[in-house]
Write a protein that holds these residues in place. Sequence first.
Motif, short mmCIF file in Angstrom:
data_model
loop_
_atom_site.label_atom_id
_atom_site.label_comp_id
_atom_site.label_asym_id
_atom_site.label_seq_id
_atom_site.Cartn_x
_atom_site.Cartn_y
_atom_site.Cartn_z
N LEU A 136 1.80 6.66 -1.83
CA LEU A 136 0.75 6.13 -2.70
C LEU A 136 0.09 4.88 -2.13
N SER A 137 0.50 4.40 -1.02
CA SER A 137 -0.14 3.22 -0.46
C SER A 137 -1.42 3.65 0.26
N GLN A 138 -2.55 3.12 -0.18
CA GLN A 138 -3.86 3.50 0.38
C GLN A 138 -4.59 2.24 0.80
N GLU A 139 -4.14 1.61 1.81
CA GLU A 139 -4.76 0.38 2.27
C GLU A 139 -5.96 0.71 3.14
#
Length: 168
Positions: A136-139
Motif C-alpha cells: 500500500l505504500s505509493q510514494e
Amino acid sequence: MNTRTNLAYDRLYGPAESTTTYPAYNPYPTSPNVRVKVSTKKSNRVAERRAHTAGIARVLLVVGFAFLVLFRGVMITDRCASVERKQDELNALVASNEKLQVEIDRSLDLDKVEAYAKDELGMRRAEKYQTIYLNLSQEGYVEKTSKSKNLSNAKTGEFLNGSVAYSD
C-alpha cells in the motif's frame, strides 16, 4: 370636713385634748351642682387589652422565627439526604460499570473469539493460497485518470502550473 392632725405626736404622747386641726387644702373648689366621677376602669381595660395584644404579638413573632429556623433546618437536612442518596446511586453505578468492563475485557480473549467463530458461526482459518498481500505504500505515484476534452482549459491549466512553479 377633712382635718389634718399630727399622728406622729399622737402615737408618741397620746391624743391631746387641745389638738389643733387644719382644714385640708382643695385646689379645685367644688360646687354642689357638679358631680365629678373619674372612672379608671375603662382606661385600664383598654391598656390591659393593648398589653395583652402586644404580648400575644411578641409570642407569635418568636414562634414564627422559631418555625422559620426549624423549617430551614428541615430543608437543609432533606437536601443533604437527597444528595447522599444520589451519591450512593452514583457509587453503585460506577461499581456496576467497573464489573461490566472487567467482564468485557475477559470476554475479548482472542482464543475465545476464535472458538466462537469456529463453533457458532462455522468459520475457519484462511488457507495459504487464499491470502493476498498488497503493498500500500505509493510514494511519488501520480495517476492521470482522463484527458481533458477542452484544449483551452488544458493550456490554461498548464500555464498556471508553470507560473506557480516559476514563482516558487
